[in-house]
Each structure stands twice: as C-alpha cells, then as structure tokens.
Design an enzyme around this catalytic site. Sequence first.
Site, PDB file in Angstrom:
ATOM      1  CG  ASP A 290      -1.960   1.122   1.110  1.00 52.06           C
ATOM      2  OD1 ASP A 290      -2.001   1.864   0.071  1.00 52.06           O
ATOM      3  OD2 ASP A 290      -2.626   1.347   2.280  1.00 52.06           O
ATOM      4  CE  LYS A 291       5.413   0.231  -4.767  1.00 52.56           C
ATOM      5  NZ  LYS A 291       6.859   0.231  -3.871  1.00 52.56           N
TER       6      LYS A 291
ATOM      7  CG  ASN B 203       9.852  -5.407  -6.455  1.00 50.01           C
ATOM      8  OD1 ASN B 203       9.876  -3.991  -6.642  1.00 50.01           O
ATOM      9  ND2 ASN B 203      10.052  -5.775  -5.305  1.00 50.01           N
TER      10      ASN B 203
ATOM     11  CG  PHE C 163      11.037   3.875  -4.029  1.00 50.65           C
ATOM     12  CD1 PHE C 163      10.834   2.746  -3.344  1.00 50.65           C
ATOM     13  CD2 PHE C 163      12.124   4.809  -3.582  1.00 50.65           C
ATOM     14  CE1 PHE C 163      11.672   2.073  -2.576  1.00 50.65           C
ATOM     15  CE2 PHE C 163      13.006   4.060  -2.557  1.00 50.65           C
ATOM     16  CZ  PHE C 163      12.807   2.801  -1.969  1.00 50.65           C
TER      17      PHE C 163
ATOM     18  CB  SER D  38      14.566  -0.277  -2.372  1.00 52.31           C
ATOM     19  OG  SER D  38      13.209  -0.530  -1.344  1.00 52.31           O
TER      20      SER D  38
ATOM     21  CG  ASN E  44      13.685  -2.405  -7.544  1.00 56.73           C
ATOM     22  OD1 ASN E  44      14.687  -3.038  -8.187  1.00 56.73           O
ATOM     23  ND2 ASN E  44      12.895  -2.837  -6.913  1.00 56.73           N
ATOM     24  CB  THR E  45      15.882   4.136  -5.558  1.00 56.13           C
ATOM     25  OG1 THR E  45      14.681   3.970  -5.500  1.00 56.13           O
ATOM     26  CG2 THR E  45      16.443   5.418  -5.794  1.00 56.13           C
TER      27      THR E  45
ATOM     28  CE  LYS F 102      11.800  -3.467   4.308  1.00 55.77           C
ATOM     29  NZ  LYS F 102      10.360  -3.625   3.611  1.00 55.77           N
TER      30      LYS F 102
ATOM     31  CG  ASN G 228      13.825  -3.647   1.055  1.00 52.11           C
ATOM     32  OD1 ASN G 228      13.089  -4.289   0.038  1.00 52.11           O
ATOM     33  ND2 ASN G 228      13.594  -2.442   1.343  1.00 52.11           N
TER      34      ASN G 228
ATOM     35  N   GLY H  38      10.150 -13.825   3.489  1.00 54.18           N
ATOM     36  CA  GLY H  38      10.011 -15.452   3.153  1.00 54.18           C
ATOM     37  C   GLY H  38       9.025 -15.890   4.411  1.00 54.18           C
TER      38      GLY H  38
ATOM     39  CE1 TYR I   9       3.371  -7.585  -2.255  1.00 55.40           C
ATOM     40  CE2 TYR I   9       4.402  -5.692  -1.470  1.00 55.40           C
ATOM     41  CZ  TYR I   9       3.699  -6.187  -2.254  1.00 55.40           C
ATOM     42  OH  TYR I   9       3.441  -5.593  -3.506  1.00 55.40           O
ATOM     43  CB  SER I  10       6.239 -12.469  -1.352  1.00 57.57           C
ATOM     44  OG  SER I  10       7.009 -11.489  -1.811  1.00 57.57           O
TER      45      SER I  10
HETATM   46  C1  FMN Z   1       6.035  -5.743  -5.281  1.00 55.55           C
HETATM   47  C2  FMN Z   1       7.080  -5.350  -4.111  1.00 55.55           C
HETATM   48  C3  FMN Z   1       7.302  -3.890  -3.739  1.00 55.55           C
HETATM   49  C4  FMN Z   1       7.787  -3.560  -2.641  1.00 55.55           C
HETATM   50  N1  FMN Z   1       8.185  -2.125  -2.242  1.00 55.55           N
HETATM   51  C5  FMN Z   1       8.683  -2.010  -1.246  1.00 55.55           C
HETATM   52  C6  FMN Z   1       8.852  -0.593  -0.792  1.00 55.55           C
HETATM   53  O1  FMN Z   1       8.465   0.205  -1.723  1.00 55.55           O
HETATM   54  N2  FMN Z   1       9.656  -0.319   0.211  1.00 55.55           N
HETATM   55  C7  FMN Z   1      10.029  -1.184   1.156  1.00 55.55           C
HETATM   56  O2  FMN Z   1      10.614  -0.902   2.121  1.00 55.55           O
HETATM   57  N3  FMN Z   1       9.734  -2.619   0.751  1.00 55.55           N
HETATM   58  C8  FMN Z   1       9.124  -2.886  -0.267  1.00 55.55           C
HETATM   59  N4  FMN Z   1       9.249  -4.155  -0.598  1.00 55.55           N
HETATM   60  C9  FMN Z   1       9.855  -5.354   0.298  1.00 55.55           C
HETATM   61  C10 FMN Z   1       8.875  -5.837   1.262  1.00 55.55           C
HETATM   62  O3  FMN Z   1       8.414  -4.812   2.064  1.00 55.55           O
HETATM   63  C11 FMN Z   1       9.591  -6.955   1.949  1.00 55.55           C
HETATM   64  O4  FMN Z   1      10.648  -6.350   2.933  1.00 55.55           O
HETATM   65  C12 FMN Z   1      10.274  -7.993   1.138  1.00 55.55           C
HETATM   66  O5  FMN Z   1       9.126  -8.362   0.299  1.00 55.55           O
HETATM   67  C13 FMN Z   1      10.492  -9.316   1.991  1.00 55.55           C
HETATM   68  O6  FMN Z   1       9.270  -9.946   2.620  1.00 55.55           O
HETATM   69  P1  FMN Z   1       8.278 -10.805   1.883  1.00 55.55           P
HETATM   70  O7  FMN Z   1       9.216 -12.083   1.621  1.00 55.55           O
HETATM   71  O8  FMN Z   1       7.330 -11.238   2.714  1.00 55.55           O
HETATM   72  O9  FMN Z   1       7.808 -10.180   0.557  1.00 55.55           O
HETATM   73  C14 FMN Z   1       8.403  -4.523  -1.656  1.00 55.55           C
HETATM   74  C15 FMN Z   1       8.300  -6.144  -2.151  1.00 55.55           C
HETATM   75  C16 FMN Z   1       7.544  -6.291  -2.994  1.00 55.55           C
HETATM   76  C17 FMN Z   1       7.429  -7.784  -3.478  1.00 55.55           C
END
Ligand code: FMN
Length: 369
Positions: free
Chosen positions: A70-71, A116, A120, A182, A184-185, A222, A251, A305, A326-327
């Site tokens: 939920d960005k 992904n 951001f 992250s 990706n930046t 984080k 992350n 995970g 999340y995933s």
């Molecule tokens: C599609 C996607 C977008 C994400 N965007 C962010 C983000 O904007 N900021 C952030 O701190 N982490 C972001 N994450 C990372 C998650 O918050 C989490 O740290 C990471 O996915 C590991 O948890 P999981 O294995 O339960 O997904 C993102 C993860 C996914 C899959």
Amino acid sequence: MYSLLFQLLFRRMDPERAHHLAFAWIRSAARVPVLRTFVAAVLAPRHKELRTEALGLRMHGPFGLAAGFDKNAVAIDGMAMLGFDHVEIGTVTGQPQSGNPGKRLFRLVQDRALINRMGFNNEGSAAVAARLAARNPAFRTTVGVNIGKTKVVPEGEAIADYVTSTERLAAHADYLVVNVSSPNTPGLRDLQAVDQLRPLLSAVREAADRTVTARRVPLLVKIAPDLADDDIDAVADLAVELGLDGIIATNTTIARDGLGLASDPALVKETGGLSGAPLRTRSLEVLSRLYARVGDRITLVGVGGVTTADDVWERILAGATLVQGYSAFIYEGPFWCRTLHRGLAARLAASPYATLADAIGAEHRKASS
Ligand SMILES: Cc1cc2nc3c(=O)[nH]c(=O)nc-3n(C[C@H](O)[C@H](O)[C@H](O)COP(=O)(O)O)c2cc1C
C-alpha cells in the site's frame, strides 16, 4: 478455494494488474461498514494472548503488512480488515514519481517468490500526508510510514529529500521507517554505509522531533539482506549509538539463491529484488545476528519469506518483536492472517512461555545456557 481463484483469475493476469484488481476489491469492501465488520469478524478474529506492545504502541498481534503493498496509504483499513495487526505504508518519496517503466513485477510461482523492480512508484509525500490526515480517526490501526529517496534527487541532496518527507508525514505516523535498502533506486543502498547513515538518521530524527512535539515518533531503519555481516553489525551499533527505536530486517535481495529448478530461467534473470520463500533463510540469519548484537535494546522487525505460523514463531524466537510479510499474501490469499494468528496462538500455548514477549529472542538464551 483461494488457490482455485488464483489459478483461474490471477495466474494468467499480469501480476501488477492482478494487484490493482485485488486492491480495488479490498478497498471497496472496507468502505461499506457492514461488509467491513463482517469480513473482519471472519478473517481477523482477535486472540487476546497475541496482544503485542512494541515501539510504545499497543497492537492486536505481532503480524503486519510489509511496505510496498500500500504505497499511497489508500487501503489501510482494508488491510486491517484482512487481519494485519499493523500496516506499513510506502515507500513514500519527497516528490511523486511513476517508478520504472514497463513490466516490473514477476511471479515465480513454483518458488513462491516475486521479483520486482517497481522503483518506488508513489504519489509523493505531500499527497500521502493529505490522505493520512483525512483518515477517519475511529479506525485505530497501527500505521507505519516508510520513506525513501526520490529517484531524480541527486545523492548529495538525499538527506533533504528524506527530511521533507519526514516533515510532512511524521505527524501521521505511529512509527517512521527510513528505507535505505530497496535495490531499485540507484545508489540508495549505499546510504547503509555508517558514515552516510549516521547524518541521514540524525537529520530525520531531528526533523521528526521538530515537527511532532506532543510525542516521540519511533524511528526505524530498514536494511538489505545483502549486507555483509560486518556491515550488519555496524548498522546495529549505530542504531544503539543514535538511540534508534528499531531495525527492520530485511528488504528484498539481489541474490538469486534458494530458487528451485522449476522457475523459468528467463524470469530468474529479471533485474530487481527477490522476495518470498527463497529469502527466508537469509532474512532469519540477519535478524538473528542483529539480536545477538543488540538484544532487547532495540525493537527488531523480522520480514522476508515468512509464510507459515511456524515462520512467525521462528522469527520471534530469533529476536523479532514484530513480524511482517508481503509476498506470501499473493499466494496464500485473504485467509492468510487468520491462519497465521491461529497457528501462532497454538505455538504459544504449546510452548513454555506465558506470553509472546517472553518468547522474543528465546533461541539465543537457549543457545547460551
Ligand atoms: C512488489 C514489491 C514492492 C515492494 N516495495 C517496497 C517498498 O516500496 N519499500 C520497502 O521498504 N519494501 C518494499 N518491498 C519489500 C517488502 O516490504 C519486504 O521487505 C520483502 O518483500 C520481503 O518480505 P516478503 O518475502 O514477505 O515479501 C516490496 C516488495 C515487493 C514484493
């Protein structure tokens, strides 16, 4: 039933489209009070014994939604309705930005993983602050606000960008997270180096204190799972030195370890952060290392995970006060939190610990006794 729905509806759909569709359903349901109450009664029954106090906040349980889902803070009540005990919104940047172009979210179904490179995508801290300010205060979900750097802002001006977001968002945050992890930046993860992190965290702390005087907004950082062990220790020591409230570990990873042979090699090669089941071992390792270093001086949040109640329990024993995911939500569906809460209550009842708080870090005490 969800796995059937997933197969029929979501599996063939572009993952980002599927996300928006599911998101729209959740938001719509949460807007209708009768429906919200009904869904929450089914999916989010309370377990008294899981009540959690962390960062000076009281929550129904330890399990929250990780950042990135939920960005823009549009579905906080919807996610609470599904059973998340806290919701971390963001990452929010100083300026609005559309994120990376093209396809940027990939499902590795056999591995229960995602890759992904969203970059951001978000509406920026001014718009998100206005939305948070307009929230109905009757809904008392714990809201974490995760902030990051705007892509076009030069690295030398990163601190000012984080400070701008802090000034706008701190008043609406139950806790604030500085995201420097992250993948990706470009350049973002370099901010994890202690000589860069110290001035950044100090400036955000100062901005939060200046903007919000009625309370002290808890501040967390984080971190990435790809940090070398020495760097993890250095961040832990810095967090203690600066009086930081918490560390979120971890992350997504740029590594591709832990993937089975079943995943499409073309997908595995996609650039971006890997999350989900293959991240479990390393995230747990990082969390455990942090706890060994800081003990209970700092609140640790375990993420990466986490799929089952056993995973949540394992993070708590390794030192996490809060756990996020999340995933796995993508693969497990709307009954996920309900299953986790039930399983966790059962683990606690079968354990020698009277409360969840007693179980935090217990694995380390066992190892040293
Ligand atoms: C599609 C996607 C977008 C994400 N965007 C962010 C983000 O904007 N900021 C952030 O701190 N982490 C972001 N994450 C990372 C998650 O918050 C989490 O740290 C990471 O996915 C590991 O948890 P999981 O294995 O339960 O997904 C993102 C993860 C996914 C899959």
